[in-house]
Design a protein around this motif. Structure first.
Motif, short mmCIF file in Angstrom:
data_model
loop_
_atom_site.label_atom_id
_atom_site.label_comp_id
_atom_site.label_asym_id
_atom_site.label_seq_id
_atom_site.Cartn_x
_atom_site.Cartn_y
_atom_site.Cartn_z
N ALA A 122 0.85 -1.48 0.06
CA ALA A 122 -0.05 -0.05 0.13
C ALA A 122 0.77 1.21 0.03
CB ALA A 122 -0.90 0.04 1.34
N PHE A 223 -7.59 -0.80 2.05
CA PHE A 223 -6.45 -1.25 0.97
C PHE A 223 -5.24 -1.64 2.18
CE2 PHE A 223 -8.99 -0.39 -2.57
CZ PHE A 223 -8.40 -1.00 -3.34
N GLN A 224 -4.98 -0.63 2.96
CA GLN A 224 -3.65 -0.90 3.66
C GLN A 224 -3.86 -2.14 4.67
OE1 GLN A 224 -4.00 3.13 5.85
NE2 GLN A 224 -1.66 3.16 5.11
N CYS A 227 -5.63 -5.46 1.30
CA CYS A 227 -5.10 -5.68 -0.04
C CYS A 227 -3.62 -5.70 -0.05
CB CYS A 227 -5.48 -4.76 -0.82
SG CYS A 227 -5.11 -4.74 -2.68
N LYS A 228 -3.37 -7.20 -0.02
CA LYS A 228 -1.60 -7.39 0.24
C LYS A 228 -1.59 -8.52 -0.96
CE LYS A 228 -2.01 -6.73 5.26
NZ LYS A 228 -1.18 -5.68 5.23
N CYS A 251 -3.45 -9.30 -4.00
CA CYS A 251 -3.97 -8.02 -4.21
C CYS A 251 -2.80 -7.34 -4.26
CB CYS A 251 -4.96 -7.87 -3.08
SG CYS A 251 -5.71 -6.12 -3.36
N PRO A 253 -2.00 -3.48 -4.52
CA PRO A 253 -2.81 -2.26 -4.10
C PRO A 253 -2.86 -1.36 -5.60
CG PRO A 253 -1.66 -2.84 -2.63
CD PRO A 253 -1.25 -3.74 -3.34
N TYR A 257 -6.51 0.48 -6.63
CA TYR A 257 -6.94 1.49 -5.84
C TYR A 257 -7.84 2.71 -6.49
CZ TYR A 257 -7.11 5.56 -2.67
OH TYR A 257 -7.29 6.74 -1.85
#
Length: 401
Positions: A122, A223-224, A227-228, A251, A253, A257
């Motif tokens: 992220a 996302f932080q 989403c990795k 994922c 980011p 995003y």
């Protein structure tokens, strides 16, 4: 008698003090008024200069350290006059000075609050948000183009500027991600699966959409947290291997995003849903194992040929398999080529293009004014009609990316 003289003397001294105080107050007041008027005059002059120079494009570079292709961009920006601004996000502490860049356009253009960026994290989208925050402070910046340190321009500045400014939409490569299972159900209901999108991070945003990204306090935290990227193979791993790999959502980011945020905000009707930066992802044919990985192909010195550039510039449509959608490219309401920039070029490859003989770009320069490239500057006496060596029709037709 002496008493009257003393009284008159005291009265005179009092009056003199009163006049002095009055003059002091008058001078101070005049100074304040002058400063206020000067401030207003300078503000009006600044606004006048901004309105006179017109809207600008902010070029936002994300780099590891220095910009290896700065000499190519230097030639590009020479035609830009006052129609652009530059911001670079590099590693913390890195400075663009005479020792680290060969172009005056990049001197001291690094942002002062950069962060350490890791691919697939992220931190990449946080770097984008930092660049936008800086660029938005200049009210003349009306478009915001994200570029990597391996990007090259395919056309000259004037054509690029007209192309980008001719539409009121943002250029955001955005499509429904229905194949790879990158969506993490833990994002719901903040980010419903209906809003989940995928695409290239190399977007071009209007000022309105840039503000949406900077002001976002809802989607970015999701996302932080959720989403990795998937754990890398054993020899690449920089973190403990998860107990159950099947539960991982690969994922990335920066590939989701901006697309997801704008879809979440109901702004997709204000987008041209394609990127202006070309990347070669379909590498299944390549025998070079280094080129078949999670990253687009890197063009080396031997790749930098006329055929490569013309094949990229000849693309006039993009097909999105997950949406069964073919995007025919246009500019200012007319059919056009799709890409203004291309990546990933090494420094030797870019310099080879910069130093190519003039005849290599006769087609590009002569076909029409919009096709003028940055790499060459033909003389005014050059006869395009008599020296055209390649037919434009050769590069027409559908190309699927």
């Amino acid at each position: 008698m002496k008493q009257k003289v003393a009284q008159r003397k005291a009265l005179f001294q009092w009056r003199r003090k009163l006049v002095f105080v009055f003059l002091l107050v008058f001078c101070f007041g005049s100074l304040v008024m002058m400063q206020s008027r000067y401030g207003r005059v300078m503000m009006m002059a600044s606004l006048h200069r901004q309105s006179a120079q017109g809207p600008k494009i902010a070029f936002l570079f994300i780099a590891r350290n220095r910009l290896p292709l700065d000499i190519v961009w230097d030639a590009f920006f020479q035609e830009g006059e006052n129609k652009f601004s530059i911001y670079v996000h590099s590693r913390p502490g890195f400075l663009f000075n005479k020792a680290t860049t060969r172009s005056i356009y990049f001197l001291n253009r690094q942002v002062n609050d950069s962060i350490q960026v890791d691919w697939g994290e992220a931190s990449m989208i946080e770097a984008e948000r930092i660049l936008l925050r800086h660029a938005l402070t200049d009210t003349s910046n009306q478009r915001f183009i994200f570029l990597s340190d391996s990007c090259i321009p395919l056309y000259n500045f004037s054509y690029t500027y007209d192309y980008v400014m001719s539409t009121s939409t943002s250029f955001v490569d955005s499509f429904a991600d229905t194949k790879e299972g990158r969506y993490n159900p833990k994002m719901d209901p903040v980010i419903p699966v209906q809003s989940w999108r995928k695409g290239s991070q190399w977007v071009v945003l209007t000022r309105k959409h840039a503000k949406v990204v900077v002001k976002d306090i809802t989607v970015f935290p999701m996302f932080q947290q959720h989403c990795k990227r998937k754990s890398l193979p054993e020899f690449w791993r920089d973190r403990p291997f998860p107990k159950d790999v099947s539960k991982e959502h690969n994922c990335i980011p920066d590939e989701h995003y901006v697309q997801t945020l704008l879809a979440q905000e109901g702004l997709e009707e204000e987008l041209t849903r394609r990127s202006l930066s070309y990347s070669a992802w379909d590498l299944s044919y390549s025998k070079d194992h280094e080129r078949r990985n999670w990253h687009p192909v890197t063009y080396k010195f031997s790749d930098a040929t006329l055929d490569l550039i013309q094949s990229i510039k000849g693309i006039d449509n993009i097909y999105y398999e997950t949406e069964y959608r073919r995007e025919w490219c246009s500019s200012n309401g007319k059919p056009s080529r799709c890409f203004l920039f291309a990546r990933k070029f090494t420094r030797p490859a870019a310099l080879r293009l910069l130093n190519m003989p003039l005849q290599f770009y006769i087609l590009t320069v002569c076909a029409r004014s919009e096709a003028s490239v940055i790499f060459v500057k033909p003389s005014k006496s050059y006869n395009c009609q008599s020296h055209r060596i390649i037919s434009r029709s050769r590069y027409r037709g559908s190309k699927r990316v």
